[in-house]
Design a protein around this motif. Structure first.
Motif, PDB file in Angstrom:
ATOM      1  N   GLU B  33       0.749  -1.231   0.313  1.00 48.61           N
ATOM      2  CA  GLU B  33       0.177  -0.301   0.162  1.00 48.61           C
ATOM      3  C   GLU B  33       0.699   0.786   0.566  1.00 48.61           C
ATOM      4  O   GLU B  33       0.468   2.546  -0.097  1.00 48.61           O
ATOM      5  N   LEU B  34       2.197   1.128   0.211  1.00 42.38           N
ATOM      6  CA  LEU B  34       3.158   2.390   0.616  1.00 42.38           C
ATOM      7  C   LEU B  34       3.745   2.326  -0.697  1.00 42.38           C
ATOM      8  O   LEU B  34       5.234   3.563  -1.496  1.00 42.38           O
ATOM      9  N   GLN B  35       3.442   1.114  -2.044  1.00 39.71           N
ATOM     10  CA  GLN B  35       3.638   1.045  -3.405  1.00 39.71           C
ATOM     11  C   GLN B  35       2.892   2.645  -4.060  1.00 39.71           C
ATOM     12  O   GLN B  35       2.213   1.617  -4.551  1.00 39.71           O
ATOM     13  N   ASP B  36       3.534   3.255  -4.745  1.00 39.56           N
ATOM     14  CA  ASP B  36       2.703   3.694  -5.468  1.00 39.56           C
ATOM     15  C   ASP B  36       3.969   4.919  -6.801  1.00 39.56           C
ATOM     16  O   ASP B  36       4.954   4.307  -6.961  1.00 39.56           O
ATOM     17  N   ASN B  37       3.388   5.311  -7.602  1.00 45.22           N
ATOM     18  CA  ASN B  37       3.514   5.571  -8.818  1.00 45.22           C
ATOM     19  C   ASN B  37       5.211   6.451  -8.786  1.00 45.22           C
ATOM     20  O   ASN B  37       6.107   6.329  -9.907  1.00 45.22           O
ATOM     21  N   SER B  38       4.928   7.055  -7.493  1.00 45.94           N
ATOM     22  CA  SER B  38       6.238   7.981  -7.182  1.00 45.94           C
ATOM     23  C   SER B  38       7.840   6.623  -6.810  1.00 45.94           C
ATOM     24  O   SER B  38       8.490   7.353  -6.567  1.00 45.94           O
ATOM     25  N   ASN B  39       7.033   5.596  -5.599  1.00 41.25           N
ATOM     26  CA  ASN B  39       7.632   4.829  -5.606  1.00 41.25           C
ATOM     27  C   ASN B  39       7.480   3.417  -5.441  1.00 41.25           C
ATOM     28  O   ASN B  39       6.656   2.813  -5.486  1.00 41.25           O
ATOM     29  N   PRO B  40       7.847   3.290  -7.300  1.00 38.91           N
ATOM     30  CA  PRO B  40       7.473   1.816  -7.603  1.00 38.91           C
ATOM     31  C   PRO B  40       8.286   0.310  -7.441  1.00 38.91           C
ATOM     32  O   PRO B  40       7.460  -0.069  -7.510  1.00 38.91           O
ATOM     33  N   ASN B  41       9.106   0.824  -6.207  1.00 42.14           N
ATOM     34  CA  ASN B  41      10.033  -0.340  -6.563  1.00 42.14           C
ATOM     35  C   ASN B  41      10.012  -0.334  -5.051  1.00 42.14           C
ATOM     36  O   ASN B  41      10.566  -1.404  -4.623  1.00 42.14           O
ATOM     37  N   PHE B  42       9.161  -0.169  -4.226  1.00 39.72           N
ATOM     38  CA  PHE B  42       9.000   0.635  -2.659  1.00 39.72           C
ATOM     39  C   PHE B  42       9.360  -1.569  -2.050  1.00 39.72           C
ATOM     40  O   PHE B  42      10.333  -1.374  -0.857  1.00 39.72           O
ATOM     41  N   VAL B  43       8.245  -2.079  -2.478  1.00 40.29           N
ATOM     42  CA  VAL B  43       8.375  -3.487  -1.730  1.00 40.29           C
ATOM     43  C   VAL B  43       9.502  -4.276  -1.903  1.00 40.29           C
ATOM     44  O   VAL B  43      10.336  -4.871  -1.392  1.00 40.29           O
ATOM     45  N   GLU B  44      10.068  -3.839  -3.403  1.00 46.27           N
ATOM     46  CA  GLU B  44      11.298  -4.768  -3.744  1.00 46.27           C
ATOM     47  C   GLU B  44      12.745  -4.170  -2.652  1.00 46.27           C
ATOM     48  O   GLU B  44      13.376  -4.746  -2.569  1.00 46.27           O
ATOM     49  N   GLU B  45      12.512  -2.640  -2.952  1.00 43.79           N
ATOM     50  CA  GLU B  45      13.744  -1.975  -2.010  1.00 43.79           C
ATOM     51  C   GLU B  45      13.090  -2.396  -0.484  1.00 43.79           C
ATOM     52  O   GLU B  45      15.036  -2.326   0.086  1.00 43.79           O
ATOM     53  N   VAL B  46      12.608  -2.640  -0.130  1.00 45.99           N
ATOM     54  CA  VAL B  46      12.593  -2.582   1.772  1.00 45.99           C
ATOM     55  C   VAL B  46      13.280  -4.595   1.961  1.00 45.99           C
ATOM     56  O   VAL B  46      13.888  -4.790   2.299  1.00 45.99           O
ATOM     57  N   VAL B  47      12.067  -5.060   1.101  1.00 47.14           N
ATOM     58  CA  VAL B  47      12.916  -6.636   0.865  1.00 47.14           C
ATOM     59  C   VAL B  47      14.084  -6.766   0.589  1.00 47.14           C
ATOM     60  O   VAL B  47      14.710  -7.607   1.807  1.00 47.14           O
ATOM     61  N   THR B  48      14.445  -5.781  -0.244  1.00 42.65           N
ATOM     62  CA  THR B  48      16.278  -6.131  -0.704  1.00 42.65           C
ATOM     63  C   THR B  48      16.616  -5.811   1.052  1.00 42.65           C
ATOM     64  O   THR B  48      17.855  -6.310   0.678  1.00 42.65           O
ATOM     65  N   LEU B  49      16.456  -4.882   1.054  1.00 40.49           N
ATOM     66  CA  LEU B  49      17.385  -4.557   2.788  1.00 40.49           C
ATOM     67  C   LEU B  49      16.934  -5.313   3.971  1.00 40.49           C
ATOM     68  O   LEU B  49      18.145  -5.914   4.643  1.00 40.49           O
ATOM     69  N   PHE B  50      15.840  -5.773   3.536  1.00 42.30           N
ATOM     70  CA  PHE B  50      15.822  -7.231   4.755  1.00 42.30           C
ATOM     71  C   PHE B  50      16.936  -8.067   4.307  1.00 42.30           C
ATOM     72  O   PHE B  50      17.569  -8.875   4.974  1.00 42.30           O
ATOM     73  N   TYR B  51      17.048  -8.030   3.395  1.00 42.55           N
ATOM     74  CA  TYR B  51      18.254  -9.661   2.962  1.00 42.55           C
ATOM     75  C   TYR B  51      19.770  -9.138   3.006  1.00 42.55           C
ATOM     76  O   TYR B  51      19.899 -10.172   3.894  1.00 42.55           O
ATOM     77  N   ARG B  52      19.837  -7.701   2.822  1.00 35.26           N
ATOM     78  CA  ARG B  52      20.986  -7.765   3.674  1.00 35.26           C
ATOM     79  C   ARG B  52      21.487  -7.118   5.152  1.00 35.26           C
ATOM     80  O   ARG B  52      22.242  -8.161   5.293  1.00 35.26           O
ATOM     81  N   ASP B  53      20.524  -6.932   5.912  1.00 36.00           N
ATOM     82  CA  ASP B  53      20.386  -7.155   6.577  1.00 36.00           C
ATOM     83  C   ASP B  53      20.249  -8.237   7.737  1.00 36.00           C
ATOM     84  O   ASP B  53      20.989  -8.639   8.667  1.00 36.00           O
ATOM     85  N   SER B  54      19.704  -9.487   7.046  1.00 38.84           N
ATOM     86  CA  SER B  54      18.957 -10.417   7.564  1.00 38.84           C
ATOM     87  C   SER B  54      20.838 -11.426   7.482  1.00 38.84           C
ATOM     88  O   SER B  54      20.845 -12.118   8.698  1.00 38.84           O
ATOM     89  N   ALA B  55      21.480 -11.301   6.490  1.00 35.92           N
ATOM     90  CA  ALA B  55      23.110 -11.463   6.324  1.00 35.92           C
ATOM     91  C   ALA B  55      23.359 -11.320   7.644  1.00 35.92           C
ATOM     92  O   ALA B  55      24.218 -12.295   8.192  1.00 35.92           O
ATOM     93  N   ARG B  56      23.948 -10.308   7.896  1.00 34.25           N
ATOM     94  CA  ARG B  56      24.214 -10.015   9.649  1.00 34.25           C
ATOM     95  C   ARG B  56      23.901 -10.146  10.708  1.00 34.25           C
ATOM     96  O   ARG B  56      24.559 -11.152  10.764  1.00 34.25           O
ATOM     97  N   PHE B  57      22.487  -9.868  10.104  1.00 29.67           N
ATOM     98  CA  PHE B  57      22.039 -11.138  12.081  1.00 29.67           C
ATOM     99  C   PHE B  57      22.077 -12.903  12.130  1.00 29.67           C
ATOM    100  O   PHE B  57      22.650 -12.541  13.247  1.00 29.67           O
ATOM    101  N   LEU B  58      21.917 -12.824  10.494  1.00 27.87           N
ATOM    102  CA  LEU B  58      22.445 -14.530  10.467  1.00 27.87           C
ATOM    103  C   LEU B  58      23.698 -14.698  10.648  1.00 27.87           C
ATOM    104  O   LEU B  58      23.813 -15.996  11.749  1.00 27.87           O
ATOM    105  N   SER B  59      24.269 -14.535  10.585  1.00 24.94           N
ATOM    106  CA  SER B  59      26.174 -14.784  10.485  1.00 24.94           C
ATOM    107  C   SER B  59      26.560 -14.419  11.829  1.00 24.94           C
ATOM    108  O   SER B  59      27.112 -15.125  12.672  1.00 24.94           O
ATOM    109  N   ASN B  60      25.907 -13.017  12.524  1.00 25.49           N
ATOM    110  CA  ASN B  60      26.135 -12.959  14.207  1.00 25.49           C
ATOM    111  C   ASN B  60      25.663 -13.876  14.719  1.00 25.49           C
ATOM    112  O   ASN B  60      26.485 -14.500  15.685  1.00 25.49           O
ATOM    113  N   LEU B  61      24.686 -14.491  14.940  1.00 22.52           N
ATOM    114  CA  LEU B  61      23.762 -15.460  15.612  1.00 22.52           C
ATOM    115  C   LEU B  61      25.049 -16.978  15.376  1.00 22.52           C
ATOM    116  O   LEU B  61      24.264 -17.915  16.330  1.00 22.52           O
ATOM    117  N   ASP B  62      24.973 -17.038  14.020  1.00 20.69           N
ATOM    118  CA  ASP B  62      25.861 -18.711  14.123  1.00 20.69           C
ATOM    119  C   ASP B  62      26.993 -17.753  14.639  1.00 20.69           C
ATOM    120  O   ASP B  62      27.175 -18.972  15.821  1.00 20.69           O
TER     121      ASP B  62
END
Lengths: 143, 151
Positions: B33-62
């Protein structure tokens, strides 16, 4: 921290959160609700932005702090917590009237009461929804 | 034209199954719902950030799980952050496994922590694969179609 330039009557909100995804989300939520947004990744940076240094007394408020209409902060942050940030803001003669909203992913009644008693405007559970932010926006403009 | 309609339907069905199978929850819809013509890739941008952030967390947890004895407070704190991120993008199954992990931390149960951490990683990897496939499909038909919200 990212900054934007906007007209005078658009509310300016300072959002504080150590989580990069939540920062992106809150920024988008606030912009969608027609707010000017500045994000800070921790409480110390937020205080610096507001013109308060951590060990500074009120008399040393440098007056160069940015004007904000509301501060929205995460509760759990490393270093200074959102609660401690709230305390500092309420102890400052310059900033005590700025509404502070606390966000948390954990629904802990003691925590909520503690924040409200310290003068938090509101306590909102994460993740924030557009409806939450629109409500806050409405409050700022008293609509 | 017909092929595009089929693609649209396929994407919509893929999206629906992510919800039906419990991989995603309403928070993902909030992102859409936060994605629109002015931010057409918002969802994918957030999810991509999540992948990057997750890699860090999971490695720290390991790393933290390798230590002897286990520092349950640190483990809990790390997982709290990862759970936060997972919750913010609507990663339902991942979030559930994070909660199990934190429960084992609170119980000071080392075996439980290690076991559930494997589940966390498994759910994360599964979700990531599915989302990557979904976004890739969506990109093939163009960005506007991905804002379609039929459940």
């Amino acid at each position: 921290m990212s900054m934007e330039y906007y007209e005078e009557d658009v509310p300016h909100v300072l959002a504080v959160d150590d989580n990069i995804i939540d920062r992106k989300l809150i920024e988008r939520l606030l912009k969608t609700s027609s707010c000017r947004v500045t994000v800070a990744e921790n409480a110390i940076r937020a205080l610096e932005y507001l013109g308060l240094k951590e060990n500074q007394q009120q008399s040393q408020f440098n007056g160069k702090g940015a004007k904000v209409n509301m501060i929205i902060t995460d509760y759990c942050m490393p270093g200074m917590t959102g609660y401690e940030l709230l305390q500092k803001i309420k102890e400052s003669s310059m900033l005590k009237d700025v509404p502070v909203v606390i966000m948390s992913s954990e629904n802990i009644p003691n925590r909520i009461n503690e924040c409200l008693e310290k003068g938090a405007e509101r306590f909102i559970l994460k993740p924030l929804k557009l409806a939450d932010v629109k409500m806050l926006r409405c409050q700022l403009t008293k609509c | 034209m017909d092929q595009r309609n089929q693609m649209h339907r396929h994407i919509a069905n893929t999206r629906k199954s992510l919800f039906d199978q419990g991989y995603l929850d309403e928070q993902f819809i909030q992102l859409e719902e936060l994605q629109d013509n002015s931010n057409p890739n918002f969802v994918e941008e957030v999810v991509t950030l999540f992948y990057r952030d997750s890699a860090r967390f999971l490695s720290n947890l390991d790393q933290a799980l390798e230590k002897r004895p286990l520092d349950f407070n640190k483990l809990d704190s790390l997982m709290h952050q990862f759970k936060s991120s997972s919750t913010s993008i609507g990663a339902k199954k991942v979030k559930t496994e994070c909660t199990h992990f934190r429960n084992y931390c609170n119980a000071r149960n080392a075996e439980g922590c290690k076991r559930t951490f494997q589940n966390v990683k498994k759910e994360y990897t599964t979700l990531r694969k599915k989302l990557e496939a979904y976004f890739q499909m969506s990109r093939q038909v163009g960005p506007i179609e991905t804002a379609c919200r039929s459940r």
